[in-house]
Design a protein around this motif. Structure first.
Motif, PDB file in Angstrom:
ATOM      1  N   THR A 184      29.039  38.221 -75.771  1.00 61.70           N
ATOM      2  CA  THR A 184      29.171  38.778 -77.113  1.00 61.70           C
ATOM      3  C   THR A 184      29.065  37.658 -78.105  1.00 61.70           C
ATOM      4  O   THR A 184      28.955  38.116 -79.227  1.00 61.70           O
ATOM      5  CB  THR A 184      30.781  39.494 -77.486  1.00 61.70           C
ATOM      6  OG1 THR A 184      31.886  38.394 -77.141  1.00 61.70           O
ATOM      7  CG2 THR A 184      30.783  40.742 -76.426  1.00 61.70           C
ATOM      8  N   GLY A 185      29.007  36.467 -77.985  1.00 59.07           N
ATOM      9  CA  GLY A 185      28.776  35.414 -78.922  1.00 59.07           C
ATOM     10  C   GLY A 185      28.573  34.138 -78.241  1.00 59.07           C
ATOM     11  O   GLY A 185      28.277  34.080 -76.957  1.00 59.07           O
ATOM     12  N   TYR A 186      28.314  33.236 -79.104  1.00 58.52           N
ATOM     13  CA  TYR A 186      28.010  31.814 -78.744  1.00 58.52           C
ATOM     14  C   TYR A 186      29.097  30.679 -78.751  1.00 58.52           C
ATOM     15  O   TYR A 186      30.079  30.925 -79.617  1.00 58.52           O
ATOM     16  CB  TYR A 186      26.732  31.203 -79.360  1.00 58.52           C
ATOM     17  CG  TYR A 186      25.523  32.377 -79.167  1.00 58.52           C
ATOM     18  CD1 TYR A 186      24.686  32.200 -78.054  1.00 58.52           C
ATOM     19  CD2 TYR A 186      25.155  32.991 -80.153  1.00 58.52           C
ATOM     20  CE1 TYR A 186      23.641  33.042 -77.754  1.00 58.52           C
ATOM     21  CE2 TYR A 186      24.037  34.029 -80.341  1.00 58.52           C
ATOM     22  CZ  TYR A 186      23.525  34.010 -78.974  1.00 58.52           C
ATOM     23  OH  TYR A 186      22.172  34.831 -78.791  1.00 58.52           O
ATOM     24  N   ASP A 187      28.706  29.412 -78.110  1.00 61.68           N
ATOM     25  CA  ASP A 187      30.029  28.634 -78.272  1.00 61.68           C
ATOM     26  C   ASP A 187      29.812  27.883 -79.558  1.00 61.68           C
ATOM     27  O   ASP A 187      31.061  27.140 -79.929  1.00 61.68           O
ATOM     28  CB  ASP A 187      29.744  27.531 -77.092  1.00 61.68           C
ATOM     29  CG  ASP A 187      28.434  26.887 -77.043  1.00 61.68           C
ATOM     30  OD1 ASP A 187      27.502  27.362 -77.885  1.00 61.68           O
ATOM     31  OD2 ASP A 187      28.329  25.836 -76.610  1.00 61.68           O
ATOM     32  N   HIS A 188      28.915  27.902 -80.216  1.00 55.49           N
ATOM     33  CA  HIS A 188      28.754  27.413 -81.808  1.00 55.49           C
ATOM     34  C   HIS A 188      27.905  28.032 -82.538  1.00 55.49           C
ATOM     35  O   HIS A 188      26.836  29.010 -82.101  1.00 55.49           O
ATOM     36  CB  HIS A 188      28.638  25.767 -81.728  1.00 55.49           C
ATOM     37  CG  HIS A 188      27.104  25.623 -81.252  1.00 55.49           C
ATOM     38  ND1 HIS A 188      26.779  25.657 -79.782  1.00 55.49           N
ATOM     39  CD2 HIS A 188      26.113  25.312 -81.969  1.00 55.49           C
ATOM     40  CE1 HIS A 188      25.597  24.990 -79.718  1.00 55.49           C
ATOM     41  NE2 HIS A 188      25.089  25.024 -81.021  1.00 55.49           N
ATOM     42  N   GLN A 189      27.837  28.028 -83.819  1.00 57.96           N
ATOM     43  CA  GLN A 189      26.982  28.896 -84.638  1.00 57.96           C
ATOM     44  C   GLN A 189      25.379  27.991 -84.664  1.00 57.96           C
ATOM     45  O   GLN A 189      25.494  26.724 -84.970  1.00 57.96           O
ATOM     46  CB  GLN A 189      27.461  28.664 -86.203  1.00 57.96           C
ATOM     47  CG  GLN A 189      28.736  29.683 -86.205  1.00 57.96           C
ATOM     48  CD  GLN A 189      29.102  30.019 -87.774  1.00 57.96           C
ATOM     49  OE1 GLN A 189      28.970  29.067 -88.662  1.00 57.96           O
ATOM     50  NE2 GLN A 189      29.520  31.190 -87.888  1.00 57.96           N
ATOM     51  N   VAL A 190      24.586  28.795 -84.856  1.00 57.51           N
ATOM     52  CA  VAL A 190      23.258  28.143 -84.824  1.00 57.51           C
ATOM     53  C   VAL A 190      22.453  29.015 -86.082  1.00 57.51           C
ATOM     54  O   VAL A 190      22.548  30.486 -86.078  1.00 57.51           O
ATOM     55  CB  VAL A 190      22.421  28.257 -83.416  1.00 57.51           C
ATOM     56  CG1 VAL A 190      20.997  27.813 -83.773  1.00 57.51           C
ATOM     57  CG2 VAL A 190      23.054  27.505 -82.440  1.00 57.51           C
ATOM     58  N   ALA A 191      21.717  28.468 -86.989  1.00 59.72           N
ATOM     59  CA  ALA A 191      21.065  29.004 -88.027  1.00 59.72           C
ATOM     60  C   ALA A 191      19.981  29.979 -87.372  1.00 59.72           C
ATOM     61  O   ALA A 191      19.050  29.738 -86.660  1.00 59.72           O
ATOM     62  CB  ALA A 191      20.565  28.015 -88.836  1.00 59.72           C
ATOM     63  N   GLY A 192      20.076  31.170 -87.833  1.00 55.45           N
ATOM     64  CA  GLY A 192      19.060  32.317 -87.666  1.00 55.45           C
ATOM     65  C   GLY A 192      19.274  32.661 -86.381  1.00 55.45           C
ATOM     66  O   GLY A 192      18.162  33.275 -85.729  1.00 55.45           O
ATOM     67  N   MET A 193      20.316  32.351 -85.408  1.00 57.61           N
ATOM     68  CA  MET A 193      20.465  32.757 -84.016  1.00 57.61           C
ATOM     69  C   MET A 193      20.105  34.353 -83.701  1.00 57.61           C
ATOM     70  O   MET A 193      20.835  35.310 -84.459  1.00 57.61           O
ATOM     71  CB  MET A 193      21.413  32.184 -83.508  1.00 57.61           C
ATOM     72  CG  MET A 193      21.816  32.618 -81.958  1.00 57.61           C
ATOM     73  SD  MET A 193      20.316  31.512 -80.914  1.00 57.61           S
ATOM     74  CE  MET A 193      20.529  31.660 -79.409  1.00 57.61           C
ATOM     75  N   TRP A 194      19.524  34.549 -82.756  1.00 60.25           N
ATOM     76  CA  TRP A 194      19.438  35.913 -82.090  1.00 60.25           C
ATOM     77  C   TRP A 194      20.772  36.622 -81.762  1.00 60.25           C
ATOM     78  O   TRP A 194      21.449  35.988 -81.357  1.00 60.25           O
ATOM     79  CB  TRP A 194      18.326  35.721 -80.891  1.00 60.25           C
ATOM     80  CG  TRP A 194      17.077  35.085 -81.015  1.00 60.25           C
ATOM     81  CD1 TRP A 194      16.854  33.928 -80.567  1.00 60.25           C
ATOM     82  CD2 TRP A 194      15.843  35.467 -81.691  1.00 60.25           C
ATOM     83  NE1 TRP A 194      15.263  33.540 -80.702  1.00 60.25           N
ATOM     84  CE2 TRP A 194      15.003  34.361 -81.390  1.00 60.25           C
ATOM     85  CE3 TRP A 194      15.608  36.590 -82.365  1.00 60.25           C
ATOM     86  CZ2 TRP A 194      13.903  34.451 -81.839  1.00 60.25           C
ATOM     87  CZ3 TRP A 194      14.394  36.610 -83.116  1.00 60.25           C
ATOM     88  CH2 TRP A 194      13.429  35.779 -82.800  1.00 60.25           C
ATOM     89  N   PRO A 195      20.431  37.899 -81.791  1.00 57.83           N
ATOM     90  CA  PRO A 195      21.954  38.603 -81.288  1.00 57.83           C
ATOM     91  C   PRO A 195      21.730  38.402 -79.824  1.00 57.83           C
ATOM     92  O   PRO A 195      20.656  38.047 -79.207  1.00 57.83           O
ATOM     93  CB  PRO A 195      21.486  39.961 -81.670  1.00 57.83           C
ATOM     94  CG  PRO A 195      20.686  39.890 -82.750  1.00 57.83           C
ATOM     95  CD  PRO A 195      19.929  38.911 -82.776  1.00 57.83           C
TER      96      PRO A 195
END
Length: 262
Positions: A184-195
């Motif tokens: 449902t998500g990632y370990d950290h935020q990434v600019a413009g990251m894909w769903p």
């Protein structure tokens, strides 16, 4: 980690290769004995995070020449929409990926590159057009640093290896992430990251393309790439995901396959 998240992260680590730990001269020296690479390239298939990588490379004086490559492909609309949301006053309609990233780089970081390639539509002519552009500008190079979306990084390198086997290729994927146990998500935020669903689709589409089989893109198949050795654990991870998500393997889009290797 769950079986599925482990499988996704295994594909992500394989496809999104980085050959140096940081974008620094020290890292280049320690790994390759280089003070600079001859050319650094950002490919337009990347998400916004690719601009951060390019900007850092420029600030670190990592290369002698900087290039952005990308015309109109399957990721262009998403990139255009994201940049328009960030900078509503930018007139992005009709811009190629290279032009979009160049405008974003200038607006966000006040930086610019040496060359843009604005006509390519897929990984294959990303590379052939890049090589033609460098030749047209009489830029000689023995080393090249490639930054592409993490899902397509390994394939981009394998494409360049086919057309310029003598060149030292250094990979630095635009980002590296891990998905959580529930996808449902990632370990950290990434600019413009894909769903996550789109990230999964892109990753799963790569393994059949990278395969050196009669149906893959390697020398024994379509011949678009140099040989890529796919470890058994990566193949197993792909098969695990394919069983759970049989409809998420991305097919090549014929609209952008004019020069093959989408």
């Amino acid at each position: 980690m769950s079986e599925l998240s482990t499988a996704v992260n295994r594909l992500g680590a394989f496809c999104g290769v980085r050959d140096v730990p940081t974008l620094t001269i020290t890292a280049l020296q320690e790994r390759y004995g280089l003070q600079q690479v001859d050319v650094m390239v950002l490919f337009g298939g990347s998400i916004l995070a690719g601009e951060r990588v390019l900007a850092e490379g420029i600030r670190q004086h990592l290369a002698k020449k900087y290039v952005i490559v990308g015309g109109h492909g399957h990721t262009t609309a998403a990139l255009r929409k994201q940049i328009q949301q960030l900078y509503p006053d930018l007139k992005v309609a009709g811009m190629s990926e290279a032009e979009l990233f160049a405008a974003y780089l200038k607006r966000r970081d006040g930086l610019q590159v040496d060359l843009l390639e604005c006509e390519s539509t897929n990984c294959g002519n990303n590379i052939t057009n890049l090589l033609a552009l460098l030749k047209a500008h009489q830029i000689e190079f023995n080393s090249i640093l490639l930054c592409q979306d993490a899902t397509m990084q390994r394939r981009m390198a394998a494409t360049l290896a086919k057309y310029a086997p003598q060149v030292r290729i250094i990979n630095y994927a635009a980002y590296q992430v891990q998905v959580n146990d529930h996808l449902t998500g990632y370990d950290h935020q990434v600019a413009g990251m894909w769903p996550v669903s789109q990230y999964l689709t892109l990753l799963m589409g790569e393994i059949p393309r990278l395969a050196d089989t009669p149906t893959g893109y390697g020398p024994r198949g379509k011949g678009y790439l140099a040989h890529v050795a796919i470890p058994a654990e990566v193949t197993q991870a792909f098969q695990t995901l394919k069983r759970h998500f049989p409809d998420q393997v991305r097919s090549a889009n014929p609209e952008f396959a004019t020069h093959k290797n989408d």
